[in-house]
Motif scaffolding. Structure first.
Motif, PDB file in Angstrom:
ATOM      1  N   ALA A 160      32.137  58.699  28.964  1.00 25.80           N
ATOM      2  CA  ALA A 160      30.755  58.877  28.507  1.00 25.80           C
ATOM      3  C   ALA A 160      30.011  57.540  28.500  1.00 25.80           C
ATOM      4  CB  ALA A 160      30.737  59.497  27.115  1.00 25.80           C
ATOM      5  N   ALA A 161      30.715  56.465  28.145  1.00 30.70           N
ATOM      6  CA  ALA A 161      30.086  55.139  28.160  1.00 30.70           C
ATOM      7  C   ALA A 161      29.752  54.708  29.581  1.00 30.70           C
ATOM      8  CB  ALA A 161      31.004  54.117  27.494  1.00 30.70           C
ATOM      9  N   LEU A 162      30.630  55.012  30.544  1.00 28.35           N
ATOM     10  CA  LEU A 162      30.336  54.680  31.944  1.00 28.35           C
ATOM     11  C   LEU A 162      29.104  55.435  32.425  1.00 28.35           C
ATOM     12  CD1 LEU A 162      33.895  54.657  33.573  1.00 28.35           C
ATOM     13  CD2 LEU A 162      32.585  52.731  32.667  1.00 28.35           C
ATOM     14  N   LEU A 163      29.006  56.711  32.057  1.00 26.51           N
ATOM     15  CA  LEU A 163      27.834  57.505  32.454  1.00 26.51           C
ATOM     16  C   LEU A 163      26.561  56.979  31.799  1.00 26.51           C
ATOM     17  CD1 LEU A 163      29.380  61.088  32.257  1.00 26.51           C
ATOM     18  CD2 LEU A 163      28.697  59.874  34.335  1.00 26.51           C
ATOM     19  N   ALA A 164      26.666  56.602  30.525  1.00 24.85           N
ATOM     20  CA  ALA A 164      25.492  56.082  29.817  1.00 24.85           C
ATOM     21  C   ALA A 164      25.024  54.777  30.450  1.00 24.85           C
ATOM     22  CB  ALA A 164      25.818  55.884  28.342  1.00 24.85           C
ATOM     23  N   ARG A 165      25.964  53.880  30.750  1.00 23.88           N
ATOM     24  CA  ARG A 165      25.597  52.605  31.365  1.00 23.88           C
ATOM     25  C   ARG A 165      24.936  52.818  32.728  1.00 23.88           C
ATOM     26  NH1 ARG A 165      30.791  50.302  29.607  1.00 23.88           N
ATOM     27  NH2 ARG A 165      30.452  48.778  27.948  1.00 23.88           N
ATOM     28  N   ALA A 166      25.551  53.687  33.546  1.00 19.68           N
ATOM     29  CA  ALA A 166      25.023  53.910  34.893  1.00 19.68           C
ATOM     30  C   ALA A 166      23.645  54.559  34.842  1.00 19.68           C
ATOM     31  CB  ALA A 166      25.994  54.779  35.698  1.00 19.68           C
ATOM     32  N   THR A 167      23.471  55.528  33.950  1.00 23.61           N
ATOM     33  CA  THR A 167      22.171  56.191  33.826  1.00 23.61           C
ATOM     34  C   THR A 167      21.129  55.230  33.257  1.00 23.61           C
ATOM     35  OG1 THR A 167      23.320  58.288  33.442  1.00 23.61           O
ATOM     36  CG2 THR A 167      20.985  58.208  32.899  1.00 23.61           C
ATOM     37  N   GLY A 168      21.511  54.465  32.243  1.00 24.02           N
ATOM     38  CA  GLY A 168      20.599  53.495  31.661  1.00 24.02           C
ATOM     39  C   GLY A 168      20.170  52.445  32.666  1.00 24.02           C
ATOM     40  N   ARG A 169      21.097  52.030  33.519  1.00 22.40           N
ATOM     41  CA  ARG A 169      20.765  51.026  34.541  1.00 22.40           C
ATOM     42  C   ARG A 169      19.726  51.583  35.513  1.00 22.40           C
ATOM     43  NH1 ARG A 169      25.662  50.255  36.219  1.00 22.40           N
ATOM     44  NH2 ARG A 169      26.114  48.741  34.595  1.00 22.40           N
TER      45      ARG A 169
END
Length: 267
Positions: A165-174
């Motif tokens: 979930a953190a990887l998805l959040a980082r990628a989406t936020g970027r």
């Protein structure tokens, strides 16, 4: 003199950014030559890394309007959900978050993407899914101040080595140009697997299982938070996270997930 100095610095910064972008493009071209890009599902050749091939893209059930405004459940017809676009379960028991969206239906075609990210060290799939989350959650991202992932307990994080979930959040936020706080929420106590539990049992199991990391209240107060996870099933996990964030003073909480497990048909 001051203006001239500022302009010069701006030009220099623009030049450095342009050079960095050119370097990234060159690296991408070189990598594509050495390792030709392929579809992350079937490994057929594609034009660019991270793209699905046309056949796999056709099979994925991407969620678009009409869908439930609160949980992202797709409607079979535009008239379902009424003027408020709320499904029957959300109408009967509204979730604690404000709005929710999912990029795709969690089924036999999307499941390999999620499971490979989650269990098979395919962290390269996070940006692939994030591009579709960006599309599905465009309205939520426009109104968000920051992204927060659903947390993992440290024991599970130790074995898995990363929080999907953190990887998805980082990628989406970027992609959206928004900050992400990956460790804002914690799981102080481990919970058993939820897969075989119903909605009520999931809520009971998760009660008190998620908390705000000590000393982080100032990062929550007054913020419009977008909560990110890989899959939403009953919404019990995202619901507990939303309650914790709202209790800590968040202005609002919305939810964005990569995939939505469809509710079983009512008899």
């Amino acid at each position: 003199m001051t203006d001239a100095g500022t302009d010069s610095g701006t030009d220099g910064g623009a030049g450095r950014r342009g050079a960095a972008a050119a370097l990234r493009r060159a690296r991408t071209l070189l990598l594509d030559c050495l390792l030709p890009p392929d579809c992350p599902l079937c490994h057929q050749p594609v034009d660019r890394a991270g793209l699905l091939c046309p056949e796999c893209f056709r099979r994925i059930r991407f969620i678009a309007e009409p869908c439930c405004r609160q949980c992202g459940e797709p409607f079979s017809a535009p008239g379902f959900g009424g003027a408020g676009r709320i499904c029957a379960p959300c109408g009967a028991a509204p979730p604690p978050w404000r709005q929710g969206r999912a990029a795709m239906v969690y089924d036999e075609w999307s499941r390999p993407l999620i499971l490979r990210l989650k269990y098979a060290d395919r962290t390269d799939l996070a940006p692939v899914l994030a591009r579709h989350m960006l599309r599905a959650g465009a309205g939520l991202l426009d109104g968000a101040d920051l992204l927060v992932p659903v947390p993992l307990h440290r024991r599970r994080l130790f074995h898995r080595r990363y929080n999907q979930a953190a990887l998805l959040a980082r990628a989406t936020g970027r992609l959206a140009g928004l900050p992400t706080i990956p460790d804002l929420l914690v799981r102080p106590h481990p919970t058993p697997p939820l897969g075989r539990l119903g909605a009520t049992a999931r809520r009971d199991t998760l009660r008190g299982a998620i908390a705000l990391r000590p000393g982080r209240a100032a990062q929550v107060a007054g913020q419009r938070i977008l909560l990110v996870d890989d899959v939403m099933t009953t919404g019990a996990t995202t619901g507990e996270c939303a309650r914790v964030l709202l209790a800590a003073g968040a202005r609002s909480v919305d939810v964005l997930v990569a995939a939505r497990a469809l509710a079983p048909p009512r008899s």
